[in-house]
Design an enzyme around this catalytic site. Structure first.
Site, mmCIF file in Angstrom:
data_model
loop_
_atom_site.group_PDB
_atom_site.id
_atom_site.type_symbol
_atom_site.label_atom_id
_atom_site.label_comp_id
_atom_site.label_asym_id
_atom_site.label_seq_id
_atom_site.Cartn_x
_atom_site.Cartn_y
_atom_site.Cartn_z
ATOM 1 N N CYS A 273 51.547 3.953 84.043
ATOM 2 C CA CYS A 273 52.683 3.483 85.250
ATOM 3 C C CYS A 273 52.075 2.206 85.870
ATOM 4 O O CYS A 273 52.029 1.083 85.375
ATOM 5 C CB CYS A 273 52.657 4.678 86.410
ATOM 6 S SG CYS A 273 54.154 4.707 87.208
ATOM 7 N N HIS A 360 54.590 8.840 81.994
ATOM 8 C CA HIS A 360 53.613 9.478 82.426
ATOM 9 C C HIS A 360 53.208 10.693 81.394
ATOM 10 O O HIS A 360 53.650 11.648 81.541
ATOM 11 C CB HIS A 360 54.079 10.272 83.883
ATOM 12 C CG HIS A 360 53.929 9.508 84.927
ATOM 13 N ND1 HIS A 360 52.830 9.172 85.791
ATOM 14 C CD2 HIS A 360 54.705 8.792 85.354
ATOM 15 C CE1 HIS A 360 53.095 8.183 86.622
ATOM 16 N NE2 HIS A 360 54.411 7.856 86.472
ATOM 17 N N GLU A 362 50.715 12.321 81.306
ATOM 18 C CA GLU A 362 49.857 13.715 81.891
ATOM 19 C C GLU A 362 51.099 14.418 82.386
ATOM 20 O O GLU A 362 50.570 15.540 82.765
ATOM 21 C CB GLU A 362 49.262 13.136 82.949
ATOM 22 C CG GLU A 362 49.915 12.799 84.221
ATOM 23 C CD GLU A 362 50.625 11.879 84.444
ATOM 24 O OE1 GLU A 362 50.667 10.867 83.464
ATOM 25 O OE2 GLU A 362 50.990 11.062 85.342
#
Lengths: 404, 1076
Positions: A273, A360, A362
């Protein structure tokens, strides 16, 4: 005359539009750029994602607060956003892990919230008019729409403001919590490979789940403040560097570019990001502000090497300009694109062990489809540590995509 | 990957007749699929026995076979059409099971037909409970502890481990048929036996009950490149233990944290990969323990399902269409999202509203059946509503149901206090939602209600909010205070009608108050993306917010009111008519606006009409849309009783009604005005009267003579219609079955015993009348027309009678001033034609007639309503087809333990099939096969008929004996048959058997009977005595006839079957659209 009574709240945009609703959370004023998030679940992770610093976040999902708030789902030490805008908020949460209502949590962290808003109308306004600033007041004495519109119009916005410095940790710390297995409660023990690698993670507003996934991949993680110099970082003798997500305008995060360029000379780097954008800038590229950004858990991110599409959590208002990298003459490959608007979502260097992703992997909140980036990073670091020639583009091309 | 070029012809199998658990959602999926495949240039061959579907319209496929859905019939079709591939995932369980059978019998291999969408292995892994368990264990997912039983002994061994209560699930059945929950050891044995019998494989699963866990569903899609997306998450209001088709369901899921949701999502993706569904949609169900979040997999459907239809309507993402595209090789990122036009289909829809679906039940149709909800689906339809919040969508869904509730009214007949409510809360029944609200009203705590019902506290909290708001509203006296509360009430979904109830004023007064405040709903778009991108499809729902996105056009436009939730008596046929009207008017350049709330239908597809309003069909909701859209007219005569009953009030509110005037409708419905009309035309009707009290009824019946047919006025589907033989039963009926009153009179007709009933569908433009079809019923008068088989052309009427019928129909249509469709029912007795009733609207037989004659009556009707003449439309002559078309009804008896299968004036069927052939006997035989009543060509016939039928049955039975059938009969019938010189084995009546003489049920259970002929006197005792005989035949799958008329047709059919095997022909060929 009796009628329904709500504590008043007012959200005013710089363009003069005004949304009245009911206040929840803290009484006060929040001023920032208004963005909307289309995730259907995970409002708590959104609330605690430091990337929202400086922003008023509107949720398109209309039922917010249903599952309350719990400590396990916090993505950082506290919420950094300026205010929360929802259609309906629930004060009696229902979920076995819930510890507190959303209202109480936001009150505790001094975040103002407004409910009963026609959030769809708000979203359409932002979609049509582009990102702009707003002022949200939940202070009963400060409900004058004109004054709030003025506040919004005078707000500096995100461009040129170094918000990362504001949300970053102040001192370095180690992180060793492992990945969550399933949804059972309790702090998970790390499950990681035997061979470990020392990693320095630059905190521009890092989310805990990134750290957990790095630990799971066998990294011994030291989180360092955004302003850490290359020398300070190298003094930790890292074998890899991670550039985190974070809020605001990447071009305003000063100093970091040089640090990254220095570190890139000798170490493998992975950025997510804001970290991805900073890597792009460090390589001589430019970033551009998107019309209203990507904020949600349903974005299609295509891996150009495999053609496979991962459904991604995204949260960014800026993107790396693909042409600028070509112009800079860097051997950088675009590895991923967002299929909705074709924007650059992944970069890999053809000569150095560097790659980065705009979205993202994650998740938290969001789908786990792109978790392969962490495995890819581990592989790149392994090869690099073994002294093999490895590049970001090389690992991106050799990977099989989501399953790799 | 682009489309596959190695494929030319694709065979698509539909879902067959509408049954519980498999309704018109598969017409939606099949028609979407066929359309998508043809757009891509493939040749599509479609098989479906259900004529009331859009997909079987000849223009939806290159070849359409309305033929039996059996291996034999499919083999013939495959031999003729030589498809390259078979797509089995759009036609529900029926198509999937047929594909498996075709594969197992080697038909697919023989003709080199490959499966697309899902391979046999994947189907097997998903459908076979044991294989599924193994697959789940492979990927580390849990299922409730269970064991796989092939016998009762197996099952008893397993339940020792898994415990009581136990869930029993037969393999390879649909809608949980044969499934049950055993709460005790005593129930367990019979339930297992029942399940084993219901499973086509004779196997079932005995499973640990996770009653009370939260239930979720995910709709998953996968493409050939292994991209997987979740289209929609659905959370059930009712906890585990209630079939998801019978649950109130909500989208998106509401009580999961992201961590829990993503774990479920990961599991769903792992499952679709492990099962190996190549492409397309699957539906996966999960249960979550509310105490600790533990998750188990419940089941998976490797195909488009009922929930897929709901998910499509809930999100705007066309699952069936995309599934069809994926099956022929496209990947998700290659397919465009129609709604945004710019973005690809490889994303997950995000929604900025809440969708609530509530099932609709029909327990009142089946006397003696317990209305408890279990793992076997029992609902017959559903309504869906969209609101910005759960509260709003719930209240909209309630009024969409058309069950005389406009909100969370206090249920009638519940004892006072909390104690009296517990049984209504502990046991799931259709009315539990209202009982829960009442309990909250009476002060029950959320915690206690959760423990008792398993309904999540979040839902209960919402109900509590509504109940509290209701109390505030009720307390608001005086106009100023009401006005102060109005906006809040409307934002929470309260209808004007409900507010009127709370305030003791008329709905119209609330409306006036509201409009005076300028308080009107706005319309928001369903766009798959929560407004992130611009929506190009006007798929709209109402809400009370700030911004309206309706953007009505200035074009010439017509609004079509749909039929609402499916129910017995009003189903897919009416949706078919609405869809046709929309197609025809669009073709004619008129903008169409569809209003409906049934998520299963084609009418609620976003591309069927120019504009779609997914809204309840109440006066308030319809008027609101009219105000925004200002259509040139509203069509009320195609959606069944639902829109029709709004006609008068809409007209009163100044809304132009297209077609036949509401006054003409009233003239046909109002008994006194109708009689005057018939007198004027010199038409005969059975002597009749009207009663507003039991006393009046007795007087009327006395005058007419018993038996009489009694029914409330203004009903569809024969609700509460009965044939009454004596005064005592009449009084009971008047007191109990209906509550007659001056506003709601009861109609009393002389019952014409043994008359032949005839249905006529006709079109009239005010000048000219053209009869679409004359349908002669197979069953005699007294059996509801929706339950009776019928034939076009009539198979036994004389030409004089036909001429009389044509003349009467013309006179009626012209005199009433019909503009559009009209249906008339006649009874023919001794060559005299009696008018039973006239319905100046589309009837449920319109699709059947259209398919029989090859002309789209509903389209023509819509164009007439919009101003065209029949001459302009080129439809000026009756069509007398040279082939026979037989419609047969399909019944849900098997789903209702204890229900009798006898037919009567109350309609009980859920669907229909159509048999077409050049000869009546063969057409009837086909219709019986399609209805699951496969007639034997040899074996033993059990005959047990009431004494007055015995002489008439004798000759028919003689024919069967001549065709080498063995005869078996109960004593009285046996005597008659013997007297007619027939050889017959005598058996005892039910329960009267002994050591020497077995009774009928024992013989059926022993598999000694191949066909049952059973008629019975209408007195309750005789019915009760013989019910187990019919039930037994039903459960053993032995074909049965319960009327002499049906026996007559059946004997002809058996003769036809013996003579030659049955061939297949496509609709295009039958209608002469293509060469033979």
């Amino acid at each position: 005359m009796a009628g329904p009574s709500f504590p008043p709240a007012c959200l005013a945009l710089a363009d003069g539009s005004v949304y009245r609703g009911a206040a929840f959370g803290a009484a006060g004023l929040g001023v920032g750029e208004v963005c909307f998030n289309t995730s259907l679940a995970g409002y708590q992770e959104i609330l605690t994602d430091p990337s929202y610093a400086g922003q008023l976040v509107a949720m398109t999902c209309t039922q917010i607060g249903n599952v309350g708030v719990n400590r396990e789902d916090e993505e950082s030490r506290r919420p950094f956003l300026e205010g929360f805008v929802v259609r309906e908020v629930f004060h009696q949460p229902s979920n076995w892990r819930s510890e507190e209502s959303l209202h109480a949590y936001m009150e505790r962290h001094a975040i103002p919230g407004i409910s009963e808003v026609d959030t769809r109308a708000l979203v359409r306004r932002i979609r049509e008019g582009g990102a702009q600033c707003g002022a949200l007041s939940t202070d009963p004495r400060q409900q004058d729409a004109e004054a709030l519109v003025r506040r919004a119009a005078e707000a500096p916005g995100l461009d040129g403001v170094d918000l990362a410095a504001r949300v970053s940790c102040e001192t370095p710390y180690e992180f060793s919590e492992g990945r969550w297995q399933g949804i059972r409660g309790g702090v998970p023990a790390p499950t990681r490979p035997d061979r470990r690698y020392r990693l320095v993670a630059f905190d521009f507003g890092i989310k805990r789940n990134i750290l957990r996934l790095l630990v799971e991949q066998g990294f011994e993680v030291t989180v360092v403040p955004a302003g850490t110099s290359a020398d300070e970082a190298l003094a930790l003798r890292p074998q890899a560097v991670f550039l985190s997500n974070g809020p605001g305008d990447p071009a305003a995060v000063v100093g970091v570019r040089d640090t990254v360029r220095r570190l890139a000379e000798s170490l493998p780097i992975f950025g997510i990001c804001l970290g991805h954008q900073i890597l792009g800038l460090a390589l001589g590229g430019r970033t551009v502000k998107l019309h209203f950004g990507h904020h949600g858990g349903n974005q299609p991110g295509q891996d150009l090497a495999t053609g496979k599409v991962a459904i991604c959590a995204e949260n960014h208002g800026y993107a790396v300009d693909a042409d600028s990298l070509r112009e800079a003459g860097q051997p950088v490959e675009i590895t991923h694109r967002n299929l909705n608007d074709g924007t650059v979502e992944g970069l890999a260097h053809a000569a150095l062990p560097l790659f980065s992703v705009q979205y993202h992997p994650e998740a938290s909140p969001g789908p786990h489809d792109a978790a392969y980036f962490f495995r890819r990073f581990r592989r790149m670091v392994e090869l690099h540590a073994a002294g093999e020639p490895v590049t970001g583009a090389g690992v991106a091309a050799s990977a099989a995509g989501p399953g790799d | 990957m682009p489309r596959r070029d190695d494929i030319e012809t694709i065979l698509v199998i539909g879902a067959g007749p509408i049954v519980i658990g498999q309704a018109c959602e598969f017409d939606y999926s099949g028609s979407q699929g066929c359309k998508a495949l043809r757009e891509d240039g493939y040749r599509v061959v479609l098989v479906n026995s259900n004529p009331a579907t859009i997909m079987t319209d000849p223009e939806f496929a290159d070849r359409t076979y309305i033929e039996p859905m059996t291996v034999d019939s499919l083999s013939r079709i495959i031999a003729r059409e030589r498809p390259d591939v078979l797509l089995p995932t759009l036609g529900g369980q029926t198509a999937l099971n047929l594909a498996v059978a075709l594969s197992e019998e080697g038909v697919l291999d023989h003709y080199g037909v490959k499966l697309i969408g899902a391979q046999i292995d994947a189907i097997h892994k998903a459908e076979d409970r044991e294989a599924f368990r193994t697959a789940m264990e492979n990927i580390g997912l849990e299922l409730p502890a269970s064991g796989y039983a092939r016998s009762l002994d197996d099952a008893r061994r397993i339940v020792k481990e898994t415990g009581i209560p136990a869930i029993i699930r037969p393999s390879f059945t649909l809608g949980g048929t044969g499934g049950s929950v055993a709460y005790s050891e005593e129930d367990f044995g019979p339930m297992v036996e029942w399940a084993l019998r219901q499973s086509p494989r004779g196997t079932c699963l005995v499973e640990r009950s996770v009653l009370g866990w939260k239930e979720y569903e995910l709709e998953v899609m996968r493409d050939t490149a292994d991209n997987v997306v979740i289209i929609c998450s659905i959370e059930n209001f009712d906890a585990m233990g209630v079939h998801t088709g019978d649950s109130i369901t909500v989208a998106p899921a509401q009580t999961l944290t992201d961590r829990e949701y993503q774990e479920m999502r990961d599991a769903a993706i792992a499952i679709i990969r492990e099962i190996g569904v190549d492409t397309g949609g699957s539906n996966i169900q999960f249960a979550v323990n509310p105490e600790d979040g533990a998750m188990v997999v419940v089941e998976m459907n490797p195909r488009v399902s009922r929930s897929s239809a709901l998910a499509s309507k809930a999100t705007g993402f066309p699952i069936a269409k995309i599934a069809a595209k994926l099956a022929v090789g496209y990947t998700l990122d290659e397919i465009r999202n129609d709604i945004t036009r710019e973005t690809p289909a490889s994303f997950e829809p995000s929604i900025d509203y809440v969708v609530t679906k509530i099932p609709r039940f029909a327990f009142e149709k089946f006397a003696g059946v317990e209305d408890v909800l279990t793992t076997q689906m029992k609902s017959v339809g559903e309504a869906m509503a969209i609101g910005r919040t759960f509260k709003e969508s719930l209240q909209k869904a309630i009024r969409s149901l058309e069950i005389d509730r406009s909100g969370l009214e206090s249920p009638e007949d519940l004892p006072p206090g909390l104690e009296g409510l517990w049984s209504a809360i502990d046991t799931p029944r259709p009315g539990r939602l209202w009982a829960l609200a009442e309990a909250l009203r009476r002060g029950a705590g959320i915690e206690e209600l959760w423990r008792r019902s398993g309904v999540d506290p979040w839902f209960l909290g919402n109900l509590q909010d509504l109940v509290r708001l209701e109390a505030e509203l009720a307390a608001a006296q005086g106009e100023a205070e009401r006005i102060a509360w109005l906006r809040e009430a409307k934002r929470n979904g309260f209808s004007d009608l409900r507010l009127g109830q709370l305030w003791g004023i008329e709905e119209g007064e609330v409306r006036a108050l509201r409009k005076a405040q300028g308080l009107r709903p706005v319309y928001k778009r369903v766009d798959t993306c929560a407004a992130e991108f611009e929506a190009h499809t006007p798929y709209l729902y109402s809400t009370y917010e700030e911004e309206c996105e309706a953007q009505p056009s200035q074009r010439r436009k017509v609004m079509i009111l749909g039929g609402g939730p499916n129910r017995i008596g009003q189903g897919i046929e009416f949706d078919y008519c609405c869809v046709h009207a929309s197609f025809a008017l669009r073709e004619a350049g008129i903008e169409t606006i569809m209003v409906n709330c049934n998520p299963e239908t084609v009418s609620t597809d976003y591309d069927t009409s120019d504009r779609l309003y997914f809204e309840p069909l109440t006066l308030e909701d319809v008027l609101n849309i009219v105000e925004v859209e200002q259509p040139e007219g509203v069509i009320v005569q195609l959606g069944g009783q639902t829109p029709l009953k709004l006609a008068v009030e809409l007209e009163r509110a100044g809304v132009p009604i297209l077609g036949t005037s509401p006054d003409a409708i009233d003239r046909a419905e109002d008994r006194e005005r109708f009689e005057a009309l018939l007198d004027e035309l010199g038409l005969e009707r059975p002597p009749a009267g009207i009663a507003r009290s039991p006393e009046e009824a007795m007087a009327v019946a006395e005058r007419l003579g018993y038996p009489v047919l009694v029914r409330p006025s203004y009903v569809l589907g024969g609700r509460a219609m009965e044939i009454v033989h004596d005064e005592e039963s009449l009084v009971t009926y008047m007191r109990n079955a209906v509550k007659a009153s001056p506003e709601h009179p009861v109609l009393v007709d002389r019952f014409l015993a043994d008359a032949i009933e005839v249905d006529v569908d006709a079109l009239c433009d005010g000048e000219r009348v053209v009869v679409g079809g004359i349908m002669e019923h197979i069953e005699q008068a007294g059996v509801h027309s929706g339950d009776s088989a019928c034939s076009i052309p009539p198979h036994s009427l004389t030409s004089n009678v036909i001429d009389d019928i044509l003349a009467a129909t013309r006179d009626l249509a012209l005199k009433l001033g019909v503009r559009g469709l009209m249906n008339v029912q006649y009874a023919i007795k001794e060559e005299r034609v009696f008018v039973i009733e006239v319905n100046p609207r589309a009837s449920r037989t319109v699709p059947f007639v259209s398919k029989a004659i090859g002309r789209p009556l509903a389209k023509l009707g819509a164009l007439v309503m919009a101003g065209s003449s029949l001459e302009e439309l080129g439809f000026t002559q009756e069509i007398w087809p040279t082939h026979y078309s037989v419609k047969e009804a399909v019944f849900p008896f098997v789903k209702f333990p204890g229900a009798d299968t006898l037919l009567g004036p109350e309609m009980k069927s859920t669907g229909e099939v159509m048999g077409i052939d050049s000869e009546f006997g063969r057409a009837f035989a086909k219709s019986q096969i399609q209805a699951g009543n496969s007639l034997p060509v040899s074996g033993t016939v059990l005959v047990s008929v009431r004494s007055e039928d015995q002489p008439r049955v004798l000759e028919l039975v003689r024919d069967l004996a001549a065709m080498d059938f063995e005869l078996m009969a109960t004593p009285g019938t046996a005597a008659t048959l013997r007297a007619g010189n027939l050889e017959v084995r005598e058996v005892a009546k039910v329960g009267r058997g002994g050591d020497e003489l077995r009774d009928t049920v024992e013989c059926i259970d022993a598999g000694e009977v191949d066909l049952v002929i059973n008629t019975v006197d209408s007195d309750p005792e005789a019915v009760r005595d013989s019910a187990s005989l019919r039930r037994s035949a039903l459960l053993r799958g032995v074909p049965y006839f319960t009327t002499v008329a049906a026996v007559r047709a059946g004997v002809g059919a058996i003769r036809a079957l013996q003579a030659e095997s049955i061939g297949v022909r496509s609709l295009q060929q039958i209608h002469g659209l293509v060469e033979a």
